[in-house]
Design an enzyme around this catalytic site. Structure first.
Site, PDB file in Angstrom:
ATOM      1  N   THR A 161       0.850  -1.197   0.000  1.00 26.73           N
ATOM      2  CA  THR A 161       0.000   0.000   0.000  1.00 26.73           C
ATOM      3  C   THR A 161       0.882   1.241   0.000  1.00 26.73           C
ATOM      4  O   THR A 161       1.816   1.333   0.805  1.00 26.73           O
ATOM      5  CB  THR A 161      -0.903  -0.001   1.261  1.00 26.73           C
ATOM      6  OG1 THR A 161      -1.769  -1.133   1.187  1.00 26.73           O
ATOM      7  CG2 THR A 161      -1.715   1.269   1.356  1.00 26.73           C
ATOM      8  N   GLU A 369      -4.020  -7.019   6.253  1.00 17.38           N
ATOM      9  CA  GLU A 369      -3.555  -7.067   7.657  1.00 17.38           C
ATOM     10  C   GLU A 369      -4.116  -8.313   8.357  1.00 17.38           C
ATOM     11  O   GLU A 369      -4.442  -8.289   9.543  1.00 17.38           O
ATOM     12  CB  GLU A 369      -3.845  -5.756   8.396  1.00 17.38           C
ATOM     13  CG  GLU A 369      -3.115  -4.589   7.723  1.00 17.38           C
ATOM     14  CD  GLU A 369      -2.822  -3.395   8.600  1.00 17.38           C
ATOM     15  OE1 GLU A 369      -2.901  -3.510   9.823  1.00 17.38           O
ATOM     16  OE2 GLU A 369      -2.498  -2.335   8.027  1.00 17.38           O
ATOM     17  N   GLU A 373     -10.117 -15.275   8.280  1.00 18.96           N
ATOM     18  CA  GLU A 373      -9.754 -16.615   8.770  1.00 18.96           C
ATOM     19  C   GLU A 373      -8.562 -16.514   9.730  1.00 18.96           C
ATOM     20  O   GLU A 373      -8.546 -17.158  10.786  1.00 18.96           O
ATOM     21  CB  GLU A 373      -9.406 -17.539   7.590  1.00 18.96           C
ATOM     22  CG  GLU A 373     -10.595 -17.941   6.715  1.00 18.96           C
ATOM     23  CD  GLU A 373     -11.065 -16.829   5.764  1.00 18.96           C
ATOM     24  OE1 GLU A 373     -10.313 -15.849   5.543  1.00 18.96           O
ATOM     25  OE2 GLU A 373     -12.181 -16.944   5.240  1.00 18.96           O
TER      26      GLU A 373
HETATM   27  C1  FAD Z   1      -5.419  -3.838  -1.362  1.00 17.88           C
HETATM   28  C2  FAD Z   1      -4.406  -4.583  -0.583  1.00 17.88           C
HETATM   29  C3  FAD Z   1      -3.422  -3.882   0.119  1.00 17.88           C
HETATM   30  C4  FAD Z   1      -2.449  -4.568   0.836  1.00 17.88           C
HETATM   31  N1  FAD Z   1      -1.468  -3.859   1.491  1.00 17.88           N
HETATM   32  C5  FAD Z   1      -0.427  -4.523   2.055  1.00 17.88           C
HETATM   33  C6  FAD Z   1       0.702  -3.813   2.600  1.00 17.88           C
HETATM   34  O1  FAD Z   1       0.735  -2.570   2.605  1.00 17.88           O
HETATM   35  N2  FAD Z   1       1.747  -4.510   3.075  1.00 17.88           N
HETATM   36  C7  FAD Z   1       1.756  -5.893   3.095  1.00 17.88           C
HETATM   37  O2  FAD Z   1       2.741  -6.463   3.560  1.00 17.88           O
HETATM   38  N3  FAD Z   1       0.706  -6.599   2.591  1.00 17.88           N
HETATM   39  C8  FAD Z   1      -0.384  -5.945   2.080  1.00 17.88           C
HETATM   40  N4  FAD Z   1      -1.437  -6.653   1.549  1.00 17.88           N
HETATM   41  C9  FAD Z   1      -1.385  -8.113   1.539  1.00 17.88           C
HETATM   42  C10 FAD Z   1      -2.383  -8.763   2.479  1.00 17.88           C
HETATM   43  O3  FAD Z   1      -1.990  -8.601   3.807  1.00 17.88           O
HETATM   44  C11 FAD Z   1      -2.554 -10.222   2.055  1.00 17.88           C
HETATM   45  O4  FAD Z   1      -3.285 -10.210   0.847  1.00 17.88           O
HETATM   46  C12 FAD Z   1      -3.245 -11.062   3.093  1.00 17.88           C
HETATM   47  O5  FAD Z   1      -2.434 -11.216   4.218  1.00 17.88           O
HETATM   48  C13 FAD Z   1      -3.659 -12.430   2.536  1.00 17.88           C
HETATM   49  O6  FAD Z   1      -2.611 -13.043   1.887  1.00 17.88           O
HETATM   50  P1  FAD Z   1      -2.852 -13.654   0.393  1.00 17.88           P
HETATM   51  O7  FAD Z   1      -3.521 -12.601  -0.397  1.00 17.88           O
HETATM   52  O8  FAD Z   1      -1.566 -14.176  -0.086  1.00 17.88           O
HETATM   53  O9  FAD Z   1      -3.882 -14.823   0.621  1.00 17.88           O
HETATM   54  P2  FAD Z   1      -3.542 -16.316   1.071  1.00 17.88           P
HETATM   55  O10 FAD Z   1      -2.700 -16.292   2.296  1.00 17.88           O
HETATM   56  O11 FAD Z   1      -3.065 -17.074  -0.103  1.00 17.88           O
HETATM   57  O12 FAD Z   1      -4.985 -16.850   1.484  1.00 17.88           O
HETATM   58  C14 FAD Z   1      -5.929 -17.342   0.554  1.00 17.88           C
HETATM   59  C15 FAD Z   1      -7.129 -17.848   1.356  1.00 17.88           C
HETATM   60  O13 FAD Z   1      -6.722 -18.927   2.207  1.00 17.88           O
HETATM   61  C16 FAD Z   1      -7.065 -18.628   3.556  1.00 17.88           C
HETATM   62  N5  FAD Z   1      -6.058 -19.191   4.458  1.00 17.88           N
HETATM   63  C17 FAD Z   1      -4.709 -19.054   4.388  1.00 17.88           C
HETATM   64  N6  FAD Z   1      -4.131 -19.692   5.406  1.00 17.88           N
HETATM   65  C18 FAD Z   1      -5.119 -20.249   6.147  1.00 17.88           C
HETATM   66  C19 FAD Z   1      -5.158 -21.025   7.334  1.00 17.88           C
HETATM   67  N7  FAD Z   1      -4.054 -21.373   8.005  1.00 17.88           N
HETATM   68  N8  FAD Z   1      -6.378 -21.423   7.811  1.00 17.88           N
HETATM   69  C20 FAD Z   1      -7.515 -21.076   7.153  1.00 17.88           C
HETATM   70  N9  FAD Z   1      -7.537 -20.332   6.028  1.00 17.88           N
HETATM   71  C21 FAD Z   1      -6.354 -19.912   5.535  1.00 17.88           C
HETATM   72  C22 FAD Z   1      -7.097 -17.116   3.621  1.00 17.88           C
HETATM   73  O14 FAD Z   1      -7.852 -16.653   4.731  1.00 17.88           O
HETATM   74  C23 FAD Z   1      -7.718 -16.787   2.290  1.00 17.88           C
HETATM   75  O15 FAD Z   1      -9.107 -16.938   2.377  1.00 17.88           O
HETATM   76  C24 FAD Z   1      -2.463  -5.982   0.873  1.00 17.88           C
HETATM   77  C25 FAD Z   1      -3.469  -6.685   0.201  1.00 17.88           C
HETATM   78  C26 FAD Z   1      -4.422  -6.019  -0.523  1.00 17.88           C
HETATM   79  C27 FAD Z   1      -5.467  -6.790  -1.269  1.00 17.88           C
END
Ligand code: FAD
Length: 388
Positions: A161, A369, A373
């Site tokens: 972000t 953040e 889940e």
């Molecule tokens: C608009 C936007 C801004 C962002 N800004 C920042 C930022 O400034 N800095 C930064 O570092 N990150 C940032 N993020 C990243 C954000 O924190 C991640 O997208 C988030 O942590 C989820 O990771 P992922 O997208 O890889 O999903 P994944 O981790 O791949 O998850 C996919 C799905 O699986 C589920 N899941 C994963 N593990 C488990 C588990 N153990 N048990 C049950 N369910 C599970 C998740 O809940 C989700 O439904 C941003 C994301 C977005 C969309």
């Protein structure tokens, strides 16, 4: 809003008025265009810096306002009620990089960064996630290798972000890659500035919502960061990131609250104006019940948020409260904006009316953040840890 369950102090009301007035006059006239064109207006954040909104939690010695957490969240809700994209930049900046440098930075790092950050001359970002490391952030791959008085960083950060516009980026990287140390313990945090050779802004995400907040990949190609830019202890970066996210999640809860409240206000007004079957739709009990449930969930979100903020300011551990607050407020925002669209009927489904953007903006609060889940995992873990 006059229906806050927990009364605000006079100082908090004054800051709330200032934030609401700023949002109404400086942000609201542009929000729709910024959303449509996916424009990030750095100028508006500079003006927020002049008013102190980017140093709300920093002490006056660093040009901050030195406010308590609740007062900061009250202001953040006002900004989010008008523009969630501006609010997320404000939230990340106030909750994560500034607080991390204040808490773990050296005297020199604080001197160099905190005043310009408090004044909004330097915008902060937080780079933990990677393309392959989201919820499982401890599996991150960004590598940092020591070379003389520098660390050399290689890898890619995802979803940052404000990453294309920030002047200070806190980057989590692996400083100990020995096989047995893979995981959370071998990670350190670096203060990176975009002027360093090897820093490249990569893909900008084309998002469903929060379109006026740039979310980018950052590529690090042999980026040499001075050893003096290591934040706190080597190998402690993951702990710093997790502890900081406890605070960050309160900011996201306030953002979700602002989105939900705006949706309720729009829906309540519309229900009084829109006539069907010869009367305003607010006279149908089905509509009244929706509005009543929306108001109840919003009020509960706010009460939980203020209670968590007060616990933080008393110095108590807030990991569980912070996750509860973010979970409840973000799911409230998604639910409330969905109901708001229903109350608007077909007009809720088009860009001409404001609830369409609120609905799109609400969704991400259930994702970043820590997804809902992950918040539930954190809450349950704390329950078991305390034997409840
Ligand atoms: C608009 C936007 C801004 C962002 N800004 C920042 C930022 O400034 N800095 C930064 O570092 N990150 C940032 N993020 C990243 C954000 O924190 C991640 O997208 C988030 O942590 C989820 O990771 P992922 O997208 O890889 O999903 P994944 O981790 O791949 O998850 C996919 C799905 O699986 C589920 N899941 C994963 N593990 C488990 C588990 N153990 N048990 C049950 N369910 C599970 C998740 O809940 C989700 O439904 C941003 C994301 C977005 C969309």
């Amino acid at each position: 809003m006059s229906w806050a369950l927990i009364p605000l102090t006079e100082e908090q009301r004054e800051i709330q008025r200032t934030a609401a007035e700023f949002a109404r006059s400086e942000i609201a006239p542009h929000s729709d265009l910024w959303d449509r064109q996916a424009t990030f207006d750095r100028g508006v954040l500079a003006r927020m810096g002049e008013l102190g909104f980017l140093g709300m939690l920093l002490p006056p010695e660093y040009d901050g306002l030195g406010l308590d957490t609740c007062t900061y969240l009250v202001a953040l809700e006002e900004i989010a009620a008008v523009d969630a994209s501006v609010a997320v930049a404000m939230s990340v900046h106030n909750s994560l990089p500034t607080q991390m440098i204040l808490r773990w930075g050296t005297a020199e790092q604080r001197e160099r960064f905190l005043r310009p950050m408090a004044r909004g001359e330097m915008l902060g970002a937080f780079a933990l996630s990677e393309p392959e490391a989201g919820s499982d952030a401890a599996s991150l791959r960004m590598q940092a290798e020591r070379d003389g008085d520098c660390w050399v960083l290689n890898g890619t950060k995802a979803w940052v972000t404000s990453g294309s516009d920030a002047e200070v980026i806190l980057v989590m990287a692996r400083t100990d890659s020995a096989a047995e140390r893979r995981g959370a313990r071998g990670i350190s945090t670096f203060i990176v500035t975009p002027d360093l050779p090897g820093f490249h802004v990569g893909k900008k995400e084309d998002k469903m919502g929060l379109r006026a907040s740039p979310t980018v990949q950052l590529n690090f190609d042999n980026l040499r960061v001075p050893a003096a830019n290591l934040l706190g202890g080597e190998g402690k970066g993951f702990v710093y990131a997790m502890q900081s996210l406890d605070n960050g999640r309160l900011g996201i809860a306030a953002q979700a609250l602002g989105i939900a409240r705006a949706a309720l206000e729009h829906a309540t007004r519309y229900a009084a104006e829109r006539r069907q079957f010869g009367k305003p739709i607010k006279e149908f009990q089905a509509i009244q019940f929706k509005l009543a449930d929306m108001a109840t969930r919003i009020t509960a979100s706010r009460a939980l948020l203020y209670a968590a903020a007060a616990a933080k300011d008393r110095g108590e551990p807030i990991t569980q409260f912070s996750s509860m607050s973010k979970l409840f407020a973000s799911e409230t925002a998604m639910w409330v904006t969905t109901q708001a669209i229903q109350i608007f009927g077909g007009y809720g489904y088009v860009k001409e009316y404001p609830v369409e953007r609120l609905f799109r903006d609400a969704k991400v609060t259930e994702i970043y953040e820590g997804t809902s889940e992950i918040q539930r995992i954190v809450i349950a873990r704390e329950l078991f840890a305390r034997g409840e």
